[in-house]
Design an enzyme around this catalytic site. Structure first.
Site, PDB file in Angstrom:
ATOM      1  N   ARG A  45     -15.782  77.186  32.142  1.00 60.14           N
ATOM      2  CA  ARG A  45     -16.424  77.117  31.307  1.00 60.14           C
ATOM      3  C   ARG A  45     -17.567  79.179  31.332  1.00 60.14           C
ATOM      4  NH1 ARG A  45     -21.713  73.457  30.662  1.00 60.14           N
ATOM      5  NH2 ARG A  45     -21.625  74.546  33.208  1.00 60.14           N
ATOM      6  N   TYR A  79     -23.638  59.047  32.909  1.00 61.40           N
ATOM      7  CA  TYR A  79     -22.834  60.264  34.382  1.00 61.40           C
ATOM      8  C   TYR A  79     -21.195  58.303  34.811  1.00 61.40           C
ATOM      9  CZ  TYR A  79     -20.750  62.071  37.830  1.00 61.40           C
ATOM     10  OH  TYR A  79     -19.687  62.390  38.907  1.00 61.40           O
ATOM     11  N   SER A  80     -22.675  57.142  34.545  1.00 59.26           N
ATOM     12  CA  SER A  80     -21.421  56.222  34.807  1.00 59.26           C
ATOM     13  C   SER A  80     -20.539  55.991  34.409  1.00 59.26           C
ATOM     14  CB  SER A  80     -22.462  55.088  35.126  1.00 59.26           C
ATOM     15  OG  SER A  80     -23.393  55.549  36.475  1.00 59.26           O
ATOM     16  N   ARG A  94     -15.159  76.384  40.555  1.00 57.81           N
ATOM     17  CA  ARG A  94     -16.029  76.373  41.827  1.00 57.81           C
ATOM     18  C   ARG A  94     -16.106  75.318  42.241  1.00 57.81           C
ATOM     19  NH1 ARG A  94     -20.935  74.704  39.623  1.00 57.81           N
ATOM     20  NH2 ARG A  94     -20.786  74.675  37.714  1.00 57.81           N
ATOM     21  N   VAL A 136     -14.950  72.424  27.572  1.00 54.80           N
ATOM     22  CA  VAL A 136     -14.213  70.917  27.185  1.00 54.80           C
ATOM     23  C   VAL A 136     -15.068  70.297  25.980  1.00 54.80           C
ATOM     24  CG1 VAL A 136     -12.745  71.503  29.619  1.00 54.80           C
ATOM     25  CG2 VAL A 136     -15.002  69.663  29.701  1.00 54.80           C
ATOM     26  N   SER A 190     -15.465  58.550  39.495  1.00 55.58           N
ATOM     27  CA  SER A 190     -16.863  59.075  41.205  1.00 55.58           C
ATOM     28  C   SER A 190     -17.299  57.599  41.187  1.00 55.58           C
ATOM     29  CB  SER A 190     -17.491  59.405  39.952  1.00 55.58           C
ATOM     30  OG  SER A 190     -18.677  59.469  40.899  1.00 55.58           O
ATOM     31  N   SER A 212     -20.212  58.067  31.679  1.00 58.06           N
ATOM     32  CA  SER A 212     -19.031  58.540  30.977  1.00 58.06           C
ATOM     33  C   SER A 212     -17.485  58.483  31.989  1.00 58.06           C
ATOM     34  CB  SER A 212     -19.202  60.347  31.332  1.00 58.06           C
ATOM     35  OG  SER A 212     -19.797  60.703  32.780  1.00 58.06           O
ATOM     36  N   GLY A 242     -11.572  73.247  35.412  1.00 64.67           N
ATOM     37  CA  GLY A 242     -13.137  73.270  36.535  1.00 64.67           C
ATOM     38  C   GLY A 242     -13.106  74.063  37.539  1.00 64.67           C
ATOM     39  N   SER A 243     -12.177  74.872  37.926  1.00 68.20           N
ATOM     40  CA  SER A 243     -12.070  75.240  39.220  1.00 68.20           C
ATOM     41  C   SER A 243     -11.748  76.302  40.122  1.00 68.20           C
ATOM     42  CB  SER A 243     -10.014  75.608  38.842  1.00 68.20           C
ATOM     43  OG  SER A 243      -9.775  76.078  37.566  1.00 68.20           O
TER      44      SER A 243
END
Ligand code: NDP
Length: 242
Positions: free
Chosen positions: A34, A153-154, A12, A61, A140, A156, A9-10
């Site tokens: 992606r 999200y939490s 952005r 991914v 995160s 993951s 994911g590089s």
């Protein structure tokens, strides 16, 4: 020869800044995206202008078969990576009672699925070549504390923490470190729609973090200076929930 680091994911955001920061510190970079190949190509040009090598891998991914194929072929052609930054990730926020299956599956499969899909093909060659390498994952503050509207999200990002700690124990005797960076609220596409003034009030430093402030920690964790640090979760959050 420069050490080579894959940053997922590089194209952005945080991943882009990590790639540039590492390149400016003498690493060659395997960029990854992606969809946004043009953006990844711009990052590639910036890295080459800084005098380092960069090539681009493009795959989703979430897709195990494509991830394995792309990484196995790349390693076969270009050799084993010194480091991997598992950065690619998404958020699909919604309160849990009305969260759709797609919102749940996409976030778990991208953020946590990528731990297996990206690291599995990379680790064995690292072990076989006796590379004392570096793995850095991105969690995160939501993975540490939980966040309303982000049950998917939490989950993951908490999973990433558990997986990072377990893998660090398996790889410690081989001198491969595995650590996790847990950002707070960082300026990027992911946070561009947040109510900035409200969010800032919650942060003790009263500002959002920059991608560079995350990148500098990743760069440290890649360095020789960090060779005895493993299994750690380090937050970059301006004091938020510290
Ligand atoms: P962005 O949305 O700015 O960038 C996401 C990157 O991940 C892009 O390069 C994108 O590629 C790539 N990506 C997303 N999904 C996939 C996929 N299925 N397959 C391959 N690549 C994919 O995110 P950020 O830079 O803000 O976030 C980076 C990481 O940091 C994430 O893991 C995020 O969860 C974490 N994080 C971010 C915080 C923040 O405040 N911004 C806070 C805490 C953690 P493409 O351009 O091709 O779409």
């Amino acid at each position: 020869m420069s050490k080579e680091i894959l940053v997922t994911g590089s194209s952005r955001g945080i991943g882009k800044e990590i790639a540039l920061y590492l390149a400016n510190n003498g690493y060659d970079i395997v960029l990854h995206c992606r969809n946004n190949i043009e953006k990844a190509q711009e990052v590639q040009k910036q890295i080459e202008a800084a005098g380092q090598k960069a090539r681009i891998l493009q795959f989703d991914v979430k897709d195990r078969k494509k991830s394995f194929e792309a990484l196995e072929n790349d390693i076969k052609q270009n050799g084993v990576y010194f480091g991997v930054v598992l950065n690619a990730g998404i958020a699909r926020d919604n309160v849990f009672p009305i969260m759709t299956e797609t919102e749940w599956d996409d976030v778990i499969d991208t953020n946590l699925g990528s731990f297996y899909n990206v690291l599995k093909p990379v680790i064995m060659p690292m072990i076989e070549e006796r590379v004392k390498g570096r793995i850095v994952t991105l969690s995160s503050i939501s993975g540490l504390r939980g966040n309303r509207g982000q049950v998917n999200y939490s989950a993951s990002k908490a999973g990433i923490i558990g997986a990072t700690k377990a893998l660090s124990l398996e790889l410690a005797k081989r001198g491969i470190t595995v650590n996790c960076v847990a950002p707070g609220v960082i300026e990027s596409d992911m946070t561009k729609d947040l109510p900035v003034d409200e969010v800032k009030k919650l942060i003790p430093m009263r500002r959002m973090g920059t991608c560079k402030e995350v990148a500098s920690l990743v760069n440290y964790l890649m360095s020789d200076d960090a060779s005895y640090i493993t299994g750690q979760v380090i937050s970059v959050n301006g004091g938020l929930y510290s």
